[in-house]
Motif scaffolding. Structure first.
Motif, short mmCIF file in Angstrom:
data_model
loop_
_atom_site.label_atom_id
_atom_site.label_comp_id
_atom_site.label_asym_id
_atom_site.label_seq_id
_atom_site.Cartn_x
_atom_site.Cartn_y
_atom_site.Cartn_z
N VAL A 1 0.89 -1.25 0.01
CA VAL A 1 -0.01 0.02 -0.03
C VAL A 1 0.66 1.22 0.13
O VAL A 1 0.58 2.25 -0.67
CB VAL A 1 -0.93 0.19 1.23
N PHE A 2 1.76 1.43 0.82
CA PHE A 2 2.83 2.42 1.03
C PHE A 2 3.61 2.54 -0.55
O PHE A 2 3.32 3.62 -0.84
CB PHE A 2 3.85 2.19 2.36
N GLU A 3 4.17 1.51 -1.22
CA GLU A 3 4.68 1.65 -2.11
C GLU A 3 3.82 2.02 -3.54
O GLU A 3 4.24 2.77 -4.34
CB GLU A 3 5.42 0.32 -2.35
N SER A 4 2.54 1.57 -3.42
CA SER A 4 1.82 1.97 -4.49
C SER A 4 1.46 3.46 -4.43
O SER A 4 1.34 4.06 -5.34
CB SER A 4 0.51 1.10 -4.27
N GLY A 5 1.41 4.04 -3.13
CA GLY A 5 0.71 5.46 -2.96
C GLY A 5 1.82 6.50 -2.52
O GLY A 5 1.29 7.68 -2.68
N TYR A 6 2.78 6.33 -2.09
CA TYR A 6 3.64 7.38 -1.70
C TYR A 6 4.16 8.46 -2.63
O TYR A 6 3.90 9.70 -2.32
CB TYR A 6 5.07 6.75 -0.95
N ALA A 7 4.28 8.04 -3.90
CA ALA A 7 4.72 8.85 -4.95
C ALA A 7 3.54 9.93 -5.27
O ALA A 7 3.50 11.14 -5.53
CB ALA A 7 5.33 8.26 -6.18
N TYR A 8 2.38 9.26 -5.28
CA TYR A 8 1.20 10.03 -5.68
C TYR A 8 0.73 10.94 -4.38
O TYR A 8 0.70 12.27 -4.54
CB TYR A 8 -0.09 9.09 -5.85
N ILE A 9 0.97 10.58 -3.34
CA ILE A 9 0.66 11.44 -2.18
C ILE A 9 1.80 12.55 -2.06
O ILE A 9 1.22 13.79 -2.02
CB ILE A 9 0.93 10.68 -1.01
N ASN A 10 2.99 12.57 -2.31
CA ASN A 10 4.13 13.61 -2.40
C ASN A 10 3.59 14.52 -3.34
O ASN A 10 3.87 15.76 -3.27
CB ASN A 10 5.39 13.13 -2.53
N LYS A 11 3.26 13.98 -4.52
CA LYS A 11 2.76 14.92 -5.57
C LYS A 11 1.39 15.63 -5.40
O LYS A 11 1.19 16.99 -5.65
CB LYS A 11 2.50 14.23 -7.17
N ASP B 1 -8.09 -1.35 -6.42
CA ASP B 1 -6.96 -2.57 -7.16
C ASP B 1 -6.43 -3.19 -5.81
O ASP B 1 -5.89 -4.05 -5.85
CB ASP B 1 -5.87 -2.17 -8.00
N MET B 2 -6.66 -2.60 -4.73
CA MET B 2 -6.11 -3.09 -3.56
C MET B 2 -7.21 -3.99 -2.72
O MET B 2 -8.70 -3.78 -2.72
CB MET B 2 -5.77 -2.11 -2.54
N ASP B 3 -6.60 -5.24 -2.40
CA ASP B 3 -7.47 -6.36 -1.88
C ASP B 3 -7.36 -6.32 -0.18
O ASP B 3 -6.22 -6.26 0.09
CB ASP B 3 -7.21 -7.69 -2.11
N LEU B 4 -8.26 -5.33 0.45
CA LEU B 4 -7.97 -5.09 1.94
C LEU B 4 -8.97 -5.96 2.64
O LEU B 4 -9.39 -5.45 3.92
CB LEU B 4 -8.37 -3.74 2.00
N SER B 5 -9.48 -6.93 2.27
CA SER B 5 -10.55 -8.02 3.12
C SER B 5 -9.94 -8.32 4.17
O SER B 5 -10.54 -8.31 5.32
CB SER B 5 -11.02 -9.02 2.15
N ALA B 6 -8.61 -8.98 4.22
CA ALA B 6 -8.19 -9.38 5.37
C ALA B 6 -7.78 -8.25 6.39
O ALA B 6 -7.87 -8.53 7.74
CB ALA B 6 -6.66 -10.08 5.07
N VAL B 7 -7.46 -6.95 5.93
CA VAL B 7 -7.34 -5.75 6.80
C VAL B 7 -8.65 -5.71 7.62
O VAL B 7 -8.47 -5.33 8.84
CB VAL B 7 -6.99 -4.64 6.11
N ARG B 8 -9.64 -5.71 6.95
CA ARG B 8 -10.99 -5.19 7.45
C ARG B 8 -11.57 -6.45 8.33
O ARG B 8 -11.94 -6.13 9.49
CB ARG B 8 -12.06 -5.41 6.37
N ASP B 9 -11.14 -7.64 8.19
CA ASP B 9 -11.53 -8.70 8.96
C ASP B 9 -10.74 -8.74 10.51
O ASP B 9 -11.16 -8.83 11.38
CB ASP B 9 -11.14 -10.02 8.56
N PHE B 10 -9.37 -8.19 10.32
CA PHE B 10 -8.67 -8.39 11.61
C PHE B 10 -9.18 -7.08 12.30
O PHE B 10 -8.98 -7.33 13.47
CB PHE B 10 -7.04 -8.25 11.13
N SER B 11 -9.31 -5.86 11.69
CA SER B 11 -9.78 -4.69 12.52
C SER B 11 -11.09 -5.16 13.04
O SER B 11 -11.26 -4.80 14.38
CB SER B 11 -10.21 -3.68 11.56
#
Length: 267
Positions: A17-27, A242-252
């Motif tokens: 998630v970080f590697e996908s979004g950091y450049a976009y966030i900086n811009k 494009d991000m599959d965050l189902s496991a994240v939601r389940d753990f939360s």
């Protein structure tokens, strides 16, 4: 049981998630640059913690040599990871970004650095000190122009670490672990804890005993992922779907249920 495989899953998701979004966030917004710097530190600390948590140290360079488990470093890094997460959440994950509040945080940090007195200053260090003095002057001027009212306690945190983490919605189990570790990771207590454990238990017993820390590590990673994705959502990142965050939601959800089951009954 939360284990190494769960940790590996969430650590990989966090990095992706970080590697996908950091450049976009900086811009998208320069005020979010510090988010990415702090995120790198957070992920590195977590990775180092897990490495130490699952390893035994061979001090064969000492006379006689012996193997031990570095309890104190593990606990200290876990504690620091919590503080990193609280800092990230306070500035970026909860509510709208307050640039003045972020500048105040930076100003407090730079001013703290000026308290370090150097016996001998090299030319390079002198340039760095001068550069940071210019930053302090710039931030001070900017905050004054914006009418920023600094807190009475002259601190960037409105609450102590434990209470601030709770207010920001970090799982209670995570906050309670931090509170417990905080009483064991200060100077003499840190050394005492290391002596008490390393000379009584075999390193493999310590490794197995500390597997409970995977709950904490997965929890902070999941909170980080959710917060970082929320920032990407605010900034209208085009590849969120494009991000599959189902496991994240389940753990939360699991952590919320855990907090409910461990919460003391009201008298």
């Amino acid at each position: 049981m939360v284990n190494k495989d769960d940790y590996a899953l969430f650590y990989n998701i966090a990095c992706n998630v970080f590697e996908s979004g950091y450049a976009y966030i900086n811009k998208a917004d320069e005020n979010y640059y510090f988010l990415n710097v702090a995120a790198i530190k957070f992920l590195k600390h977590i990775n180092t913690t897990e490495m130490l948590m699952t390893s035994e140290l061979d001090l064969n360079h000492l006379e006689g040599g012996f193997i031990y488990y570095d309890t104190s470093s593990v606990v200290t890094l876990l504690r620091v990871s919590y503080e990193n997460l609280v800092t990230l959440a306070y500035h970026y994950f909860c509510g709208e970004l307050d640039s003045d509040r972020l500048d105040w945080y930076k100003l407090c940090g730079y001013k703290n650095r000026t308290k370090n007195k150097h016996l001998k200053v090299s030319p390079d260090l002198a340039k760095k000190i001068q550069y940071e003095q210019e930053i302090i002057a710039s931030l001070t001027k900017k905050l004054k122009q914006n009418g920023f009212e600094k807190p009475k306690k002259n601190d960037w945190k409105p609450l102590p670490w434990y209470q601030l983490g709770q207010k920001l919605g970090i799982p209670k189990n995570v906050c309670n672990c931090y509170s417990f570790w905080s009483s064991h990771t200060h100077t003499g207590f840190d050394s005492l804890m290391q002596v008490n454990t390393s000379h009584k238990l075999h390193p493999m017993q310590e490794i197995e005993r500390n597997e409970i820390n995977y709950v904490f590590m997965c929890s902070v990673l999941v909170f980080f992922i959710e917060g970082y994705v929320e920032v990407l959502t605010k900034l209208e990142y085009p590849q969120l779907n494009d991000m599959d965050l189902s496991a994240v939601r389940d753990f939360s959800k699991f952590m919320r249920l855990l907090d409910e089951t461990t919460e003391p009954e009201q008298q």
